[in-house]
Scaffold this motif. Structure first.
Motif, PDB file in Angstrom:
ATOM      1  N   LYS A 162      71.041 -25.114 -32.808  1.00 54.63           N
ATOM      2  CA  LYS A 162      71.129 -26.274 -31.915  1.00 54.63           C
ATOM      3  C   LYS A 162      71.325 -27.590 -32.666  1.00 54.63           C
ATOM      4  O   LYS A 162      72.170 -28.414 -32.301  1.00 54.63           O
ATOM      5  CB  LYS A 162      69.882 -26.353 -31.039  1.00 54.63           C
ATOM      6  N   LEU A 197      61.955 -20.816 -26.606  1.00 55.85           N
ATOM      7  CA  LEU A 197      61.941 -22.037 -25.797  1.00 55.85           C
ATOM      8  C   LEU A 197      60.659 -22.149 -24.975  1.00 55.85           C
ATOM      9  O   LEU A 197      60.196 -23.265 -24.690  1.00 55.85           O
ATOM     10  CB  LEU A 197      63.165 -22.081 -24.888  1.00 55.85           C
ATOM     11  N   ASP A 200      58.351 -23.589 -27.545  1.00 56.89           N
ATOM     12  CA  ASP A 200      58.768 -24.906 -28.028  1.00 56.89           C
ATOM     13  C   ASP A 200      60.069 -25.306 -27.345  1.00 56.89           C
ATOM     14  O   ASP A 200      61.157 -25.017 -27.839  1.00 56.89           O
ATOM     15  CB  ASP A 200      58.940 -24.882 -29.549  1.00 56.89           C
ATOM     16  N   ASP A 202      61.625 -27.960 -27.256  1.00 57.45           N
ATOM     17  CA  ASP A 202      62.453 -28.868 -28.060  1.00 57.45           C
ATOM     18  C   ASP A 202      62.874 -28.261 -29.391  1.00 57.45           C
ATOM     19  O   ASP A 202      63.307 -28.982 -30.300  1.00 57.45           O
ATOM     20  CB  ASP A 202      61.692 -30.177 -28.322  1.00 57.45           C
ATOM     21  N   CYS A 203      62.747 -26.959 -29.545  1.00 55.83           N
ATOM     22  CA  CYS A 203      63.074 -26.299 -30.806  1.00 55.83           C
ATOM     23  C   CYS A 203      64.505 -26.617 -31.228  1.00 55.83           C
ATOM     24  O   CYS A 203      65.452 -26.484 -30.438  1.00 55.83           O
ATOM     25  CB  CYS A 203      62.892 -24.790 -30.668  1.00 55.83           C
ATOM     26  N   THR A 204      64.668 -27.049 -32.480  1.00 54.43           N
ATOM     27  CA  THR A 204      65.995 -27.411 -32.988  1.00 54.43           C
ATOM     28  C   THR A 204      66.784 -26.194 -33.471  1.00 54.43           C
ATOM     29  O   THR A 204      67.962 -26.312 -33.779  1.00 54.43           O
ATOM     30  CB  THR A 204      65.878 -28.412 -34.154  1.00 54.43           C
TER      31      THR A 204
END
Length: 453
Positions: A162, A197, A200, A202-204
């Motif tokens: 991402k 997800l 988290d 907002d996991c990158t």
């Protein structure tokens, strides 16, 4: 005009075989274990995601493996790639060293990755596969597989980390131009992505997570296989066209490398340049010094453990013995996306354990400083990943200057930086900072390594 700068081979000089370093190892490779049972994996286990030819190459101990005619035919689009003598950079560094670089940025994807994407697509096509699923970090591998799938009329699904998909939107557009579907990872597309997800939102992302998603898709469909751009033995095998061509080009130059520098993330670029030379060393035919260079923010070789670990975050892939930071490791979103992987190829890892080469790490600011300096002298702007090799070669050139020795330095310029201008923009704006991964976080990720008897 007597000082030659570029050494170019004819198309007939494209290697007819790949070099397999396994043939020259003093001990056999460590076994590959099933992720669920911990027992040695069988060809049938791998057949759910790989075609027979690649499974055979993965375990082969033959020194030379023939490159199929259709693969060599497509290689002709950019191979042999040129070897350059960096005369202007030598002058700028005021070094007595002779610096050479093999330039893989001439490929359709702008990197070394098509060297394995083309044969992987070919072997899957001949096995009757309709679609390939894969992961990509910086986008160089995803671009390469999209191009290869287009050449062999295969569908292509790419899970792109991402943070890289946000940093490098033009890589996504390149993949889409060749018909690939690109999905930012982690995604809602797979169970492994949904699980990440849920924990988290907002996991990158990481390459380990993207691999989990691609493997999950491939394992669920009989007409879909998985393709990997680094790490595995057959990938390292395909990349050896780089070093094999280099050897012929150094004969043209009347020179030979004293030291070789190559950046390492999963190991494909390093293997491509170094394995043929390391093979000579192992056979007692030479004593070339080889240096692997990695980011200080993802120090797999220099700080990781040499242990059995999963190749992905969801533990869907086999366990291999490799230098690893732990499959739960999620590196920071520094700009060298192709080097953000928690593990290292098992053959590269084994060779380091045998002390066949050295490993070092460099910080982000040094690699961009080195890349800009190199570009001003040689007129090629490297990818951030390639800048790690540039920085290491620069260190060696300065050492030669300080010691007053005229050694020959070779590095692999594995890709151009034309899709990485946001990274350079951030560097010039002073937004980039050096980051060294904390020892305690590495220890925490390593605490989750699987228990293997």
């Amino acid at each position: 005009m007597t000082d030659q700068v570029k050494y170019v081979l004819d198309e007939k000089d494209i290697p007819e075989t790949w070099y397999n370093v396994i043939a020259d190892l003093p001990e056999p490779p460590h076994g590959v274990l099933h992720p669920a049972t911990g027992q040695p994996i069988t060809p049938d286990d791998l057949a759910t995601i790989f075609p027979p030819a690649l499974i055979e190459q993965e375990v082969s101990d033959q020194r030379e493996i023939e490159i199929p005619g259709p693969v060599r035919e497509l290689y002709r689009q950019w191979r042999p790639s040129p070897l350059f003598r960096a005369r202007r950079w030598e002058k700028a560094l005021n070094t007595p060293a002779r610096i050479y670089y093999k330039y893989e940025g001439v490929s359709p994807a702008g990197s070394h990755k098509p060297n394995t994407a083309i044969p992987q697509a070919y072997y899957n096509k001949t096995a009757g596969i309709k679609k390939l699923a894969t992961e990509t970090g910086a986008g160089q591998w995803g671009s390469s597989l999209a191009i290869a799938c287009s050449a062999f009329d295969l569908e292509c699904l790419v899970f792109m980390v991402k943070v890289s998909s946000e940093q490098k939107p033009y890589r996504k557009a390149l993949m889409q131009s060749f018909g690939a579907e690109v999905v930012p990872s982690p995604s809602q597309r797979t169970q492994s992505g949904r699980d990440i997800l849920a924990k988290d939102p907002d996991c990158t992302g990481s390459l380990g997570i993207a691999i989990s998603e691609a493997v999950e898709v491939a394992a669920a469909s009989p007409d879909t296989n998985y393709a990997l751009g680094s790490v595995l033995n057959h990938v390292c095998l395909h990349q050896t066209v780089i070093g094999l061509e280099c050897m012929k080009q150094f004969e043209m130059a009347g020179d030979s490398p004293d030291v070789i520098c190559a950046c390492t993330g999963g190991g494909s670029n390093f293997a491509g340049m170094a394995f043929p030379y390391l093979g000579q060393n192992l056979r007692g035919e030479s004593n070339t010094r080889v240096v692997a260079v990695e980011p200080a923010a993802c120090p797999t070789l220099t700080k990781g453990a040499f242990a059995y670990d999963y190749g992905d975050t969801a533990h869907l892939t086999p366990m291999v013995k490799m230098h690893t930071l732990g499959s739960s490791f999620i590196p920071p979103g520094f700009h060298s996306g192709g080097l953000r992987y928690h593990g290292m190829g098992p053959l590269v890892s084994q060779l380091l354990d045998l002390q066949a080469f050295e490993a070092t790490s460099v910080h982000q600011l040094e690699i961009f400083e080195s890349g800009v300096e190199f570009a001003k002298a040689e007129l090629i702007l490297p990818a951030p990943e390639a800048n790690h090799a540039v920085a290491a070669a620069r260190r060696e050139a300065i050492r030669c200057r300080e010691e007053g020795v005229g050694q020959t330095i070779l590095f692999n310029l594995c890709g151009h930086g034309h899709f990485d201008m946001q990274a350079y923009t951030d560097y010039f704006a002073g937004k980039l900072k050096d980051y060294e991964y904390p020892a305690e976080e590495i220890a925490m990720a390593l605490s989750g390594l699987p228990s293997v008897g």
